[in-house]
Design an enzyme around this catalytic site. Structure first.
Site, short mmCIF file in Angstrom:
data_model
loop_
_atom_site.label_atom_id
_atom_site.label_comp_id
_atom_site.label_asym_id
_atom_site.label_seq_id
_atom_site.Cartn_x
_atom_site.Cartn_y
_atom_site.Cartn_z
N LYS A 1 0.85 -1.20 -0.06
CA LYS A 1 0.05 0.00 -0.06
C LYS A 1 0.68 1.08 -0.12
O LYS A 1 0.58 2.31 -0.63
CB LYS A 1 -1.10 0.11 1.20
CG LYS A 1 -2.12 -0.85 0.92
CD LYS A 1 -3.26 -0.62 1.85
CE LYS A 1 -4.28 -1.64 1.74
NZ LYS A 1 -5.18 -1.44 2.78
N LYS B 1 -10.50 -3.92 -3.66
CA LYS B 1 -11.14 -2.59 -3.60
C LYS B 1 -10.27 -1.38 -4.00
O LYS B 1 -10.72 -0.43 -4.67
CB LYS B 1 -11.64 -2.21 -2.25
CG LYS B 1 -12.68 -3.11 -1.40
CD LYS B 1 -12.82 -2.74 -0.17
CE LYS B 1 -13.45 -3.70 0.57
NZ LYS B 1 -13.51 -3.65 1.98
N LYS C 1 -5.08 -10.16 -6.77
CA LYS C 1 -6.35 -10.61 -6.02
C LYS C 1 -7.25 -9.48 -6.41
O LYS C 1 -7.02 -8.33 -6.85
CB LYS C 1 -5.93 -10.49 -4.58
CG LYS C 1 -5.65 -9.38 -3.92
CD LYS C 1 -5.66 -9.39 -2.40
CE LYS C 1 -5.43 -8.10 -1.73
NZ LYS C 1 -5.42 -7.96 -0.20
P1 TYM Z 1 -10.77 -6.08 4.18
O1 TYM Z 1 -11.71 -4.94 4.58
O2 TYM Z 1 -9.83 -5.76 3.12
O3 TYM Z 1 -11.36 -7.49 3.53
C1 TYM Z 1 -12.51 -8.08 4.30
C2 TYM Z 1 -12.42 -9.71 4.10
O4 TYM Z 1 -12.39 -9.96 2.74
C3 TYM Z 1 -11.23 -10.88 2.37
N1 TYM Z 1 -10.67 -10.71 0.96
C4 TYM Z 1 -10.80 -11.60 0.43
N2 TYM Z 1 -10.83 -13.01 0.19
C5 TYM Z 1 -10.78 -13.60 -0.89
N3 TYM Z 1 -10.35 -13.15 -2.06
C6 TYM Z 1 -10.08 -11.75 -2.23
N4 TYM Z 1 -9.75 -11.20 -3.22
C7 TYM Z 1 -10.27 -11.10 -0.99
N5 TYM Z 1 -10.14 -9.63 -0.50
C8 TYM Z 1 -10.48 -9.43 0.52
C9 TYM Z 1 -10.24 -10.31 3.41
O5 TYM Z 1 -9.05 -11.49 3.64
C10 TYM Z 1 -11.04 -10.17 4.55
O6 TYM Z 1 -11.30 -11.45 5.51
N6 TYM Z 1 -7.48 -5.96 7.75
C11 TYM Z 1 -8.50 -6.45 7.47
C12 TYM Z 1 -9.85 -5.94 8.34
C13 TYM Z 1 -9.44 -6.10 9.80
C14 TYM Z 1 -9.76 -7.48 10.30
C15 TYM Z 1 -9.63 -7.34 11.69
C16 TYM Z 1 -10.21 -8.80 9.91
C17 TYM Z 1 -9.40 -5.09 10.64
N7 TYM Z 1 -9.33 -5.82 11.86
C18 TYM Z 1 -9.70 -8.09 12.65
C19 TYM Z 1 -9.94 -9.67 10.55
C20 TYM Z 1 -10.04 -9.55 12.21
C21 TYM Z 1 -9.13 -6.08 6.06
O7 TYM Z 1 -8.62 -4.78 5.54
O8 TYM Z 1 -10.12 -6.69 5.33
#
Ligand code: TYM
Length: 328
Positions: free
Chosen positions: A111, A197, A194
């Protein structure tokens, strides 16, 4: 009953990767565990937002979480900024993780490299410490996430183990739970990246709010390769393998059976498009309904925040006592 926690950021729209990698499992796991799901608005501040948009995005995301099937009666759905213990424990986590550990996080490296000369916030760097707080506050045993979050769950484990070692047994050591298929959904136009967003163009991204026609069009144009044999090989045939994975989850058919069934890319693309469109149609309909009732969404989120805070406050107190801060 296992304690489960996972969170999602209210940035951009929810896409198929979020759904197959995480949300689907949150829904299927909600009756088997004691589950907490956070909309992590404070994490979204690590990259600057247009002022005033985050609150609306948070409510939209809440509508989507209920639309995919989280039941407010059984799942605790809350907004991170409504539960102040996240930032309070976040500071303690920052003091328990090292600069070196944070420097090795691939998400930070990616990022910050993308932003190049732009403003790179300190929050983007310390992000994993706040994420560790999100998880450890709830004594979560399981964290259902997509593959890209594995490193963040690993560092959370390291932080928890270090804290417990320094101050005595305080935190539950969590583990990541990823689905067998769908843990890494790739961009349909750039199948080595991947689905994300933060991608500039959305031709390769399926949003949960896309119409069936848009979904079918995006799948028809999905990038594959020129050898025209349907085979599962993530490294050498990333586009075709991605379609097979998606079709497998959408239809519940194992990838091996699909490989037998298809000989043409064209048919694989159209069938995957229709299966995904069909899977998302009822979700889109529920989302449109729920989105129109922000009062009800706010009410549900207040209930969620109250339930979350009871757990979070007691864990924070436990951590303060373990450290030996002066009682008030
Ligand atoms: P975030 O908001 O980017 O994504 C939310 C969830 O979606 C999954 N994900 C994917 N899975 C499969 N293929 C993809 N292309 C893909 N893109 C996203 C992510 O793995 C995630 O499970 N850092 C985290 C948010 C967070 C969090 C937490 C997660 C903050 N605190 C505590 C778990 C526990 C994030 O940015 O996810």
């Amino acid at each position: 009953m296992a304690r489960v926690l996972s969170c999602i950021q209210p940035t951009g729209q929810v896409h198929l990767g979020n759904y197959l990698g995480a949300l689907r499992n949150w829904v299927s796991g909600q009756h088997a565990g004691d589950v907490f799901h956070g909309i992590v608005d404070l994490h979204a501040l690590t990259v600057t937002e247009t002022p005033g948009t985050l609150g609306a995005n948070t409510l939209d995301l809440a509508a989507m979480l209920f639309a995919v099937g989280l039941d407010p009666e059984v799942a605790t759905v809350f907004v991170q900024s409504h539960v102040p213990q996240h930032t309070q424990l976040g500071w303690i986590m920052e003091c328990t993780v090292s600069f070196g550990e944070l420097s090795r996080m691939t998400q930070f490296k990616d990022k910050s490299a993308k932003k190049e000369a732009d403003f790179v916030s300190a929050g983007l760097f310390t992000y994993p410490a706040l994420q560790a707080a999100d998880i450890l506050l709830y004594d979560a045993q399981e964290v259902p996430v997509g593959d890209d979050q594995r490193q963040h769950i690993e560092i959370t484990r390291d932080i928890a183990i270090r804290f417990n070692h320094r101050f005595g047994d305080t935190f539950v050591i969590p583990k990541a739970v990823t689905p067998a298929a769908g843990a890494r959904v790739m961009d349909l136009q750039h199948p080595t990246n991947k689905m994300s967003k933060s991608t500039e163009t959305d031709a390769g991204i399926i949003y949960l709010t896309d119409s069936p026609a848009e979904i079918e069009k995006k799948f028809k144009r999905a990038v594959t390769d020129s050898d025209n044999t349907v085979a599962y090989d993530r490294e050498n045939k990333p586009g075709v393998s991605n379609l097979l994975d998606i079709l497998s989850v959408a239809t519940g058919t194992p990838v091996a059976a699909l490989v037998e069934q298809y000989s043409q890319y064209g048919k694989l693309k159209t069938d995957t498009g229709s299966a995904v469109a069909e899977m998302l149609t009822p979700i889109r309909a529920r989302y449109e309904e729920l989105k129109n009732d922000p009062g009800e969404l706010s009410r549900l989120l207040r209930i969620g925040a109250d339930r979350a805070q009871v757990v979070a406050a007691s864990t924070l107190e436990r951590a303060y006592r373990a450290i030996g801060l002066a009682p008030r």
